[in-house]
Write an enzyme that holds these catalytic residues in place. Sequence first.
Site, mmCIF file in Angstrom:
data_model
loop_
_atom_site.group_PDB
_atom_site.id
_atom_site.type_symbol
_atom_site.label_atom_id
_atom_site.label_comp_id
_atom_site.label_asym_id
_atom_site.label_seq_id
_atom_site.Cartn_x
_atom_site.Cartn_y
_atom_site.Cartn_z
ATOM 1 N N THR A 155 0.870 -1.204 0.000
ATOM 2 C CA THR A 155 0.000 0.000 0.000
ATOM 3 C C THR A 155 0.897 1.242 0.000
ATOM 4 O O THR A 155 1.336 1.667 -1.063
ATOM 5 C CB THR A 155 -0.971 0.018 1.193
ATOM 6 N N LYS A 181 4.418 -6.722 4.014
ATOM 7 C CA LYS A 181 4.166 -5.320 3.711
ATOM 8 C C LYS A 181 4.008 -4.530 5.011
ATOM 9 O O LYS A 181 3.698 -5.095 6.053
ATOM 10 C CB LYS A 181 2.916 -5.154 2.842
ATOM 11 N N THR A 192 2.807 -8.424 12.097
ATOM 12 C CA THR A 192 2.837 -7.149 11.400
ATOM 13 C C THR A 192 1.635 -7.043 10.508
ATOM 14 O O THR A 192 0.771 -7.919 10.485
ATOM 15 C CB THR A 192 4.108 -6.999 10.578
ATOM 16 N N GLU A 279 6.786 4.607 7.420
ATOM 17 C CA GLU A 279 6.379 5.833 6.724
ATOM 18 C C GLU A 279 7.281 7.001 7.101
ATOM 19 O O GLU A 279 7.393 7.362 8.268
ATOM 20 C CB GLU A 279 4.908 6.135 7.021
ATOM 21 N N ASN A 402 0.506 10.837 6.232
ATOM 22 C CA ASN A 402 -0.698 10.491 6.984
ATOM 23 C C ASN A 402 -1.708 11.613 7.146
ATOM 24 O O ASN A 402 -2.837 11.371 7.573
ATOM 25 C CB ASN A 402 -0.305 9.941 8.354
ATOM 26 N N SER A 407 -7.291 10.732 1.217
ATOM 27 C CA SER A 407 -7.858 11.657 0.226
ATOM 28 C C SER A 407 -7.359 11.324 -1.181
ATOM 29 O O SER A 407 -6.301 10.789 -1.365
ATOM 30 C CB SER A 407 -7.507 13.087 0.586
#
Lengths: 407, 407
Positions: A155, A181, A192, A279, A402, A407
């Site tokens: 993702t 992932k 995870t 991230e 994040n 959106s």
Amino acid sequence: MTRSPLAPAALPTLPDIAGVTRRVARARYKAWDRCDLTYVTLNEGTAVAGVLTQSKCPSPEVEWCRRALVLGKARALVVNAGNSNAFTGDRGRAAVEAIAARTAAHLGCAPSDVFVASTGVIGVPLPIHKAEAGLDAAFAAEPCSWEAAAETIMTTDTFAKVATTSAIVGGRQVELVGIVKGSGMIAPDMATMLGFVFTDAAVSPAFLQRALSAANTKTFSCITVDSDTSTSDTVLAFATGAAGNAELADEDDDGADAFVAALAELCMQLAHLVVRDGEGAQKLIAITVEGAESDRSAHVVAMSIANSPLVKTAVAGEDANWGRVVMAVGKAGEPAERDKLSIRFGTTQVAEHGLAVVGYDEAPVAAHLKGREVEIGVDLGLGDGRATVWTCDLTHGYISINADYRS
Amino acid sequence: MTRSPLAPAALPTLPDIAGVTRRVARARYKAWDRCDLTYVTLNEGTAVAGVLTQSKCPSPEVEWCRRALVLGKARALVVNAGNSNAFTGDRGRAAVEAIAARTAAHLGCAPSDVFVASTGVIGVPLPIHKAEAGLDAAFAAEPCSWEAAAETIMTTDTFAKVATTSAIVGGRQVELVGIVKGSGMIAPDMATMLGFVFTDAAVSPAFLQRALSAANTKTFSCITVDSDTSTSDTVLAFATGAAGNAELADEDDDGADAFVAALAELCMQLAHLVVRDGEGAQKLIAITVEGAESDRSAHVVAMSIANSPLVKTAVAGEDANWGRVVMAVGKAGEPAERDKLSIRFGTTQVAEHGLAVVGYDEAPVAAHLKGREVEIGVDLGLGDGRATVWTCDLTHGYISINADYRS
């Protein structure tokens, strides 16, 4: 998405696992032009084990896997990317059941032989017609590589995550391959986000479960990106038995130790890859706590440091602000005595016995912090408890990703 | 530092508290040209109560206050800004003792009548010569306003935080004034970073302590900026008795209810001011959890939501990503049933019974999220437990402030 600077320079060469076939297809769960449905078939007799999120709000996929794991056997795995299907009520459950039923009809197996996992936004029911069309496309597709499957389950990940190990079991070489992932909502309680391990070893489901649970405790349960535990965390291990070894069913069996060690090593590789793609991550941080009253206590303290926004932003800023490590030890709630505490960055001791080291020279610490891999060591000075956990720094990239992910 | 957009438009008018005199001075704990030492004298007979950090690595100031609080009386308060003096061993303890001794000699009281608090970087011993010179300057200074004292205790705060209430006790009006500072490392376990409350009411130390502890539970213990609990969290309440009311010593005393309520209201105002100045804060978030098995359980769930980086970044991005609220409920570890859970943003119900509300219109939620004050409501549907906590969003500003705070 820019590739993480912590990504490995190259992927390892991955062996085939006899009894495992991968296919991918476009279900178009989001408005993107990429494969997002992964379909893996497993030969008859494949044993399965799993560790699943401890969230009180699990996805229907997690509930489905939890029930199916009781039976211990698997013929297929379906992974959807772009929609986690979590918190979607009856419609979400219906989607999982439809996927399992369609796959079972295609393979001629029981629906409970089909394992399903989904990842992506929470709260939007997985559209059944997209899943079914995607499955039909996957049934008709040519088999693909491990790398293609690892890419398809991604993702917000910035690179495909694969790992491999092998072991000698009963005189035969068995191979293990895993894909995983991340990259946000990573504080796995038992697993995870999504990880899948495949081996051609013959292993009983019960033994496979014990080996996976043990590996998980030292690997996936020791990483955190942002302290947020997903509703969908799932790690499944599949053992096809095609290697032809005498089935492993007991810790004393020939090769059991080697298999357990290889599985743990594989899980460790996968867990580290998740953190390397946290991230916004710019640095990989290994935190070791020693001298705790117990291993469990050391783990809690290490996680308190790893989840501290102030420690993580200090590392992002390459600032040797060890006072924030003291703070995170202090807030962990575990036994600690300020005046016995010592702290190191890399190999440089910066504080001991409750204050800064006399004549402390920050230069080597500053140099260490400029690197991609940062080590923080804490000795509580109380006992023999020890734990290591891994996390990444907290950067503007995490906020950017994040504050507008959905959106 | 830009003033927080959540700062109040104007400060309230603050009454004088008879028996309390404030002075400020430049100790120059950092290379800045501002007052950073606050010195408050209290008339004889002043009662004191306090709540202090539960950190296992507290500052020597916290340890000093904890011991002095046992005696229940106070003549002075000294607050140092720019250096927390935490984790500084014997030198840190010596600095606190020197401050108390010098102040006691000046006032002709016992050192244990002097309360000391410090805030700022961890791990650097407070320089005794700077503290002593600063104290001498303060002794000689003219008295100053509440606002000047509130400004002098600031570190990364972007505005001075003051509040006031009053109550009728035994037929007399008593006044309460509080000052407080934040703004990072805020997840007070028993108190916020530094807060000081002054009243002219006559209150016994034991009753003052009970009232302050009760207020703290519903106010400072219900806020979080970044989940990081400071080594120095301290809230002290001083009651000079100058109002001349009959001393409050029991919950049944005339006016006790009014005083307890006024103190709690004051603490609530101060706690909200801290969140409004959370590092990088652009939005104030109130999170109410109802329907939990107990109030304690509701508080844990609310704090899990308030500390979730993914919830806080979603609010920063004005993204109605309520799935992240589900995630945070699920990871809290408290009793919860996915299919009984309902969630609202502002007054708009977005999810109930384990899935999105039928016909859910995101427009009013999007409008609510564009405001400065965001409300998130969760009903667990299990019991009568209820809690509200307050936090702020997680923005690029937090990263910028904390990736180079010390440097």
